[in-house]
Motif scaffolding. Structure first.
Motif, PDB file in Angstrom:
ATOM      1  N   LEU A  55       0.853  -1.172   0.000  1.00 23.91           N
ATOM      2  CA  LEU A  55       0.000   0.000   0.000  1.00 23.91           C
ATOM      3  C   LEU A  55       0.897   1.232   0.000  1.00 23.91           C
ATOM      4  CD1 LEU A  55      -2.866   1.241   0.361  1.00 23.91           C
ATOM      5  CD2 LEU A  55      -2.408   1.188   2.828  1.00 23.91           C
ATOM      6  N   VAL A  56       0.651   2.163  -0.911  1.00 26.08           N
ATOM      7  CA  VAL A  56       1.405   3.413  -0.963  1.00 26.08           C
ATOM      8  C   VAL A  56       0.619   4.448  -0.170  1.00 26.08           C
ATOM      9  CG1 VAL A  56       2.421   5.180  -2.443  1.00 26.08           C
ATOM     10  CG2 VAL A  56       2.302   2.804  -3.234  1.00 26.08           C
ATOM     11  N   VAL A  57       1.292   5.095   0.781  1.00 23.48           N
ATOM     12  CA  VAL A  57       0.665   6.119   1.615  1.00 23.48           C
ATOM     13  C   VAL A  57       1.479   7.398   1.526  1.00 23.48           C
ATOM     14  CG1 VAL A  57      -0.406   4.490   3.223  1.00 23.48           C
ATOM     15  CG2 VAL A  57       1.904   5.289   3.677  1.00 23.48           C
ATOM     16  N   GLU A  58       0.810   8.526   1.795  1.00 24.87           N
ATOM     17  CA  GLU A  58       1.524   9.806   1.790  1.00 24.87           C
ATOM     18  C   GLU A  58       0.985  10.700   2.885  1.00 24.87           C
ATOM     19  OE1 GLU A  58       0.911  11.759  -1.968  1.00 24.87           O
ATOM     20  OE2 GLU A  58      -1.112  12.385  -1.431  1.00 24.87           O
ATOM     21  N   ARG A  59       1.827  11.645   3.290  1.00 26.87           N
ATOM     22  CA  ARG A  59       1.425  12.679   4.231  1.00 26.87           C
ATOM     23  C   ARG A  59       1.958  14.002   3.695  1.00 26.87           C
ATOM     24  NH1 ARG A  59       1.411  13.183  10.714  1.00 26.87           N
ATOM     25  NH2 ARG A  59       0.857  15.359  10.687  1.00 26.87           N
ATOM     26  N   LEU A  60       1.036  14.906   3.393  1.00 26.93           N
ATOM     27  CA  LEU A  60       1.427  16.214   2.887  1.00 26.93           C
ATOM     28  C   LEU A  60       1.905  17.086   4.046  1.00 26.93           C
ATOM     29  CD1 LEU A  60      -1.497  16.836   0.382  1.00 26.93           C
ATOM     30  CD2 LEU A  60       0.796  15.970  -0.106  1.00 26.93           C
ATOM     31  N   LEU A  61       2.853  17.976   3.754  1.00 21.74           N
ATOM     32  CA  LEU A  61       3.459  18.830   4.768  1.00 21.74           C
ATOM     33  C   LEU A  61       3.282  20.296   4.427  1.00 21.74           C
ATOM     34  CD1 LEU A  61       6.878  16.939   5.004  1.00 21.74           C
ATOM     35  CD2 LEU A  61       4.885  16.634   6.498  1.00 21.74           C
ATOM     36  N   GLY A  62       3.296  21.126   5.427  1.00 16.92           N
ATOM     37  CA  GLY A  62       3.312  22.579   5.245  1.00 16.92           C
ATOM     38  C   GLY A  62       2.228  23.116   4.336  1.00 16.92           C
ATOM     39  N   GLU A  63       2.630  23.962   3.394  1.00 18.74           N
ATOM     40  CA  GLU A  63       1.683  24.599   2.470  1.00 18.74           C
ATOM     41  C   GLU A  63       0.932  23.583   1.628  1.00 18.74           C
ATOM     42  OE1 GLU A  63       3.567  27.569   0.091  1.00 18.74           O
ATOM     43  OE2 GLU A  63       4.354  28.629   1.828  1.00 18.74           O
ATOM     44  N   ALA A  64       1.574  22.486   1.247  1.00 20.38           N
ATOM     45  CA  ALA A  64       0.904  21.461   0.441  1.00 20.38           C
ATOM     46  C   ALA A  64      -0.280  20.864   1.191  1.00 20.38           C
ATOM     47  CB  ALA A  64       1.891  20.356   0.059  1.00 20.38           C
ATOM     48  N   ARG A  65      -0.160  20.789   2.489  1.00 19.99           N
ATOM     49  CA  ARG A  65      -1.233  20.237   3.317  1.00 19.99           C
ATOM     50  C   ARG A  65      -2.403  21.206   3.429  1.00 19.99           C
ATOM     51  NH1 ARG A  65      -0.400  17.911   9.427  1.00 19.99           N
ATOM     52  NH2 ARG A  65      -2.412  16.905   9.555  1.00 19.99           N
TER      53      ARG A  65
END
Length: 67
Positions: A55-65
């Motif tokens: 499973l590919v997971v991601e967590r956006l950070l800062g402005e992208a979030r």
């Protein structure tokens, strides 16, 4: 609190991870920490002679979030 050597301080806008689809406890943990499912890589690799999906997971950070 993030250290000075943390990902945002280095200009990263996302973290990406891969978890075996059979690893339910880890999937639950990362979801509870704000990670999101992106997709599945089928037959990503072999372990003990068996093909494994991840499973590919991601967590956006800062402005992208925030966008």
């Amino acid at each position: 609190m993030e250290s000075r050597a943390g990902p945002r301080c280095r200009g990263y806008h996302k973290l990406v991870g891969k978890i075996f689809t059979s690893n339910e406890p880890s999937i639950s943990l990362v979801k509870s920490c704000g990670w999101h499912e992106v997709g599945v890589h089928r037959r990503h690799g072999r372990l003990d002679g068996e093909w494994k999906d991840v499973l590919v997971v991601e967590r956006l950070l800062g402005e992208a979030r925030e966008s």
